[in-house]
Design a protein around this motif. Structure first.
Motif, PDB file in Angstrom:
ATOM      1  N   ARG A  90      10.858  75.698 -77.407  1.00 51.27           N
ATOM      2  CA  ARG A  90      11.735  76.416 -76.336  1.00 51.27           C
ATOM      3  C   ARG A  90      10.575  77.438 -75.677  1.00 51.27           C
ATOM      4  O   ARG A  90       9.526  77.739 -76.057  1.00 51.27           O
ATOM      5  CB  ARG A  90      12.562  77.249 -77.180  1.00 51.27           C
ATOM      6  N   ARG A  91      11.319  77.757 -74.353  1.00 50.00           N
ATOM      7  CA  ARG A  91      10.623  78.607 -73.618  1.00 50.00           C
ATOM      8  C   ARG A  91      11.821  79.559 -72.938  1.00 50.00           C
ATOM      9  O   ARG A  91      12.963  79.092 -72.852  1.00 50.00           O
ATOM     10  CB  ARG A  91       9.849  78.264 -72.224  1.00 50.00           C
ATOM     11  N   ALA A  92      11.591  80.640 -72.864  1.00 52.71           N
ATOM     12  CA  ALA A  92      12.686  81.627 -72.264  1.00 52.71           C
ATOM     13  C   ALA A  92      12.262  82.503 -70.856  1.00 52.71           C
ATOM     14  O   ALA A  92      10.944  82.571 -70.835  1.00 52.71           O
ATOM     15  CB  ALA A  92      13.113  82.729 -73.344  1.00 52.71           C
ATOM     16  N   ILE A  93      13.118  82.934 -70.350  1.00 50.57           N
ATOM     17  CA  ILE A  93      12.897  83.868 -69.282  1.00 50.57           C
ATOM     18  C   ILE A  93      13.610  85.120 -69.770  1.00 50.57           C
ATOM     19  O   ILE A  93      15.073  85.181 -69.689  1.00 50.57           O
ATOM     20  CB  ILE A  93      13.559  83.276 -67.808  1.00 50.57           C
ATOM     21  N   ASP A  94      12.924  86.471 -69.730  1.00 47.16           N
ATOM     22  CA  ASP A  94      13.667  87.450 -69.878  1.00 47.16           C
ATOM     23  C   ASP A  94      13.503  88.283 -68.718  1.00 47.16           C
ATOM     24  O   ASP A  94      12.715  88.335 -68.034  1.00 47.16           O
ATOM     25  CB  ASP A  94      12.770  88.229 -71.064  1.00 47.16           C
ATOM     26  N   LEU A  95      14.807  88.718 -68.385  1.00 51.80           N
ATOM     27  CA  LEU A  95      15.080  89.419 -67.204  1.00 51.80           C
ATOM     28  C   LEU A  95      15.324  90.736 -67.497  1.00 51.80           C
ATOM     29  O   LEU A  95      16.377  91.107 -68.268  1.00 51.80           O
ATOM     30  CB  LEU A  95      16.241  88.875 -66.238  1.00 51.80           C
ATOM     31  N   PHE A  96      14.907  91.831 -66.792  1.00 50.70           N
ATOM     32  CA  PHE A  96      15.158  93.215 -67.198  1.00 50.70           C
ATOM     33  C   PHE A  96      15.810  93.933 -65.999  1.00 50.70           C
ATOM     34  O   PHE A  96      15.958  93.350 -64.986  1.00 50.70           O
ATOM     35  CB  PHE A  96      13.935  93.989 -67.588  1.00 50.70           C
ATOM     36  N   GLU A  97      16.382  94.924 -66.124  1.00 44.23           N
ATOM     37  CA  GLU A  97      16.799  95.582 -64.887  1.00 44.23           C
ATOM     38  C   GLU A  97      16.009  95.925 -63.694  1.00 44.23           C
ATOM     39  O   GLU A  97      14.830  96.008 -63.830  1.00 44.23           O
ATOM     40  CB  GLU A  97      17.492  97.125 -65.262  1.00 44.23           C
ATOM     41  N   ASP A  98      16.622  95.585 -62.628  1.00 45.06           N
ATOM     42  CA  ASP A  98      15.778  95.324 -61.134  1.00 45.06           C
ATOM     43  C   ASP A  98      14.985  94.144 -61.172  1.00 45.06           C
ATOM     44  O   ASP A  98      14.485  94.075 -60.133  1.00 45.06           O
ATOM     45  CB  ASP A  98      14.718  96.672 -61.071  1.00 45.06           C
ATOM     46  N   ASP A  99      14.826  93.245 -61.951  1.00 45.08           N
ATOM     47  CA  ASP A  99      14.276  91.795 -61.872  1.00 45.08           C
ATOM     48  C   ASP A  99      15.128  91.234 -61.159  1.00 45.08           C
ATOM     49  O   ASP A  99      16.455  91.329 -60.963  1.00 45.08           O
ATOM     50  CB  ASP A  99      14.155  91.252 -63.112  1.00 45.08           C
ATOM     51  N   LYS A 100      14.670  90.252 -60.184  1.00 43.89           N
ATOM     52  CA  LYS A 100      15.436  89.472 -59.196  1.00 43.89           C
ATOM     53  C   LYS A 100      14.930  87.964 -59.739  1.00 43.89           C
ATOM     54  O   LYS A 100      13.930  87.555 -60.287  1.00 43.89           O
ATOM     55  CB  LYS A 100      15.021  89.492 -57.745  1.00 43.89           C
ATOM     56  N   VAL A 101      16.153  87.171 -59.724  1.00 45.56           N
ATOM     57  CA  VAL A 101      16.168  85.841 -59.813  1.00 45.56           C
ATOM     58  C   VAL A 101      15.632  85.015 -58.820  1.00 45.56           C
ATOM     59  O   VAL A 101      16.131  84.979 -57.769  1.00 45.56           O
ATOM     60  CB  VAL A 101      17.452  85.306 -60.269  1.00 45.56           C
ATOM     61  N   ASN A 102      14.661  84.430 -59.095  1.00 45.05           N
ATOM     62  CA  ASN A 102      14.004  83.382 -58.119  1.00 45.05           C
ATOM     63  C   ASN A 102      14.785  82.032 -58.026  1.00 45.05           C
ATOM     64  O   ASN A 102      14.508  80.947 -59.171  1.00 45.05           O
ATOM     65  CB  ASN A 102      12.582  82.982 -58.453  1.00 45.05           C
ATOM     66  N   ALA A 103      15.903  81.991 -57.523  1.00 41.76           N
ATOM     67  CA  ALA A 103      16.594  80.813 -57.526  1.00 41.76           C
ATOM     68  C   ALA A 103      16.287  79.538 -57.235  1.00 41.76           C
ATOM     69  O   ALA A 103      16.554  78.651 -57.935  1.00 41.76           O
ATOM     70  CB  ALA A 103      18.133  81.329 -56.483  1.00 41.76           C
ATOM     71  N   PRO A 104      15.406  79.251 -55.988  1.00 39.58           N
ATOM     72  CA  PRO A 104      14.982  78.098 -55.701  1.00 39.58           C
ATOM     73  C   PRO A 104      14.156  77.613 -57.246  1.00 39.58           C
ATOM     74  O   PRO A 104      14.211  76.321 -57.286  1.00 39.58           O
ATOM     75  CB  PRO A 104      14.127  78.337 -54.672  1.00 39.58           C
ATOM     76  N   ALA A 105      13.336  78.542 -57.595  1.00 39.39           N
ATOM     77  CA  ALA A 105      12.489  77.949 -58.819  1.00 39.39           C
ATOM     78  C   ALA A 105      13.168  77.665 -59.874  1.00 39.39           C
ATOM     79  O   ALA A 105      12.960  76.805 -60.655  1.00 39.39           O
ATOM     80  CB  ALA A 105      11.606  79.213 -59.110  1.00 39.39           C
ATOM     81  N   LEU A 106      14.419  78.580 -60.153  1.00 40.77           N
ATOM     82  CA  LEU A 106      15.301  78.268 -61.310  1.00 40.77           C
ATOM     83  C   LEU A 106      15.950  77.043 -61.031  1.00 40.77           C
ATOM     84  O   LEU A 106      16.162  76.343 -62.180  1.00 40.77           O
ATOM     85  CB  LEU A 106      16.246  79.384 -61.356  1.00 40.77           C
ATOM     86  N   LYS A 107      16.307  76.639 -60.061  1.00 41.59           N
ATOM     87  CA  LYS A 107      17.191  75.275 -59.861  1.00 41.59           C
ATOM     88  C   LYS A 107      15.995  74.319 -60.040  1.00 41.59           C
ATOM     89  O   LYS A 107      16.510  73.311 -60.584  1.00 41.59           O
ATOM     90  CB  LYS A 107      17.530  75.364 -58.489  1.00 41.59           C
ATOM     91  N   ALA A 108      14.799  74.264 -59.626  1.00 44.41           N
ATOM     92  CA  ALA A 108      13.997  73.266 -60.078  1.00 44.41           C
ATOM     93  C   ALA A 108      13.594  73.211 -61.222  1.00 44.41           C
ATOM     94  O   ALA A 108      13.359  71.927 -61.639  1.00 44.41           O
ATOM     95  CB  ALA A 108      12.496  73.670 -59.146  1.00 44.41           C
ATOM     96  N   LEU A 109      13.640  74.201 -62.129  1.00 41.72           N
ATOM     97  CA  LEU A 109      13.560  74.231 -63.576  1.00 41.72           C
ATOM     98  C   LEU A 109      14.370  73.532 -64.255  1.00 41.72           C
ATOM     99  O   LEU A 109      14.537  72.770 -65.097  1.00 41.72           O
ATOM    100  CB  LEU A 109      13.101  75.639 -63.965  1.00 41.72           C
ATOM    101  N   ILE A 110      15.858  73.735 -63.957  1.00 47.00           N
ATOM    102  CA  ILE A 110      17.193  73.345 -64.327  1.00 47.00           C
ATOM    103  C   ILE A 110      17.011  71.686 -64.072  1.00 47.00           C
ATOM    104  O   ILE A 110      17.368  70.958 -64.819  1.00 47.00           O
ATOM    105  CB  ILE A 110      18.373  73.789 -63.629  1.00 47.00           C
ATOM    106  N   ARG A 111      16.572  71.235 -62.838  1.00 47.80           N
ATOM    107  CA  ARG A 111      16.463  69.822 -62.446  1.00 47.80           C
ATOM    108  C   ARG A 111      15.609  69.156 -63.455  1.00 47.80           C
ATOM    109  O   ARG A 111      15.650  68.110 -63.913  1.00 47.80           O
ATOM    110  CB  ARG A 111      16.150  69.831 -61.015  1.00 47.80           C
ATOM    111  N   ALA A 112      14.505  69.921 -63.645  1.00 47.47           N
ATOM    112  CA  ALA A 112      13.410  69.367 -64.528  1.00 47.47           C
ATOM    113  C   ALA A 112      14.013  69.142 -66.070  1.00 47.47           C
ATOM    114  O   ALA A 112      13.780  68.165 -66.581  1.00 47.47           O
ATOM    115  CB  ALA A 112      12.345  70.264 -64.607  1.00 47.47           C
ATOM    116  N   ALA A 113      14.715  70.063 -66.484  1.00 47.06           N
ATOM    117  CA  ALA A 113      15.285  70.056 -67.779  1.00 47.06           C
ATOM    118  C   ALA A 113      16.147  68.966 -68.189  1.00 47.06           C
ATOM    119  O   ALA A 113      16.438  68.274 -68.924  1.00 47.06           O
ATOM    120  CB  ALA A 113      15.932  71.469 -68.083  1.00 47.06           C
TER     121      ALA A 113
END
Length: 139
Positions: A90-113
């Protein structure tokens, strides 16, 4: 109540930044592929699947965590993973207050998964393949 409705309720109940962050993650995940299924597992965790589990989302006291079931096998050129490196799966992404989601990169990671899940589901099980070889030898 459906899994999607439970996730809606969870996000609504998180009245601080964590609800907004989880909603943003969810939006990107669902936008990555129209065939992603939302599930509710492990006594209250949103799970996103397609041909197997992609990721699990959790809101903790000071962070929102998105854990990828087979994250160690995924390419991460945008360095989204920031925790879970001690394990082999497993690997994880921890997001804290004021962090922004890099939507294009996250979508690419989802597609790879999803691609990894589909590759895993196409491979014959070792026992089934061994059994087929044994049967072929007898014939």
């Amino acid at each position: 109540m459906t899994a999607s409705e439970r996730i809606d309720q969870m996000i609504e109940d998180l009245t601080d930044w964590r609800g907004k962050t989880l909603a943003s993650l969810r939006k990107s995940i669902l936008a990555a592929d129209p065939d992603i299924i939302e599930e509710w597992k492990w006594m209250g965790s949103p799970v996103w699947s397609r041909d197997g589990i992609i990721a699990v989302g959790n809101a903790h006291k000071g962070k929102v965590k998105l854990t990828f079931m087979y994250g160690a096998q995924l390419p991460d050129p945008d360095k989204l993973f920031n925790t879970g490196f001690e394990g082999n799966v497993r690997r994880a992404i921890d997001l804290f207050e004021d962090d922004k989601v890099n939507a294009p990169a996250l979508k690419a990671l989802i597609r790879a998964a999803i691609e990894l899940n589909q590759t895993k589901s196409r491979k014959p099980a070792k026992k089934a393949a061994a059994g087929a070889r044994a049967t072929a030898k007898k014939a």
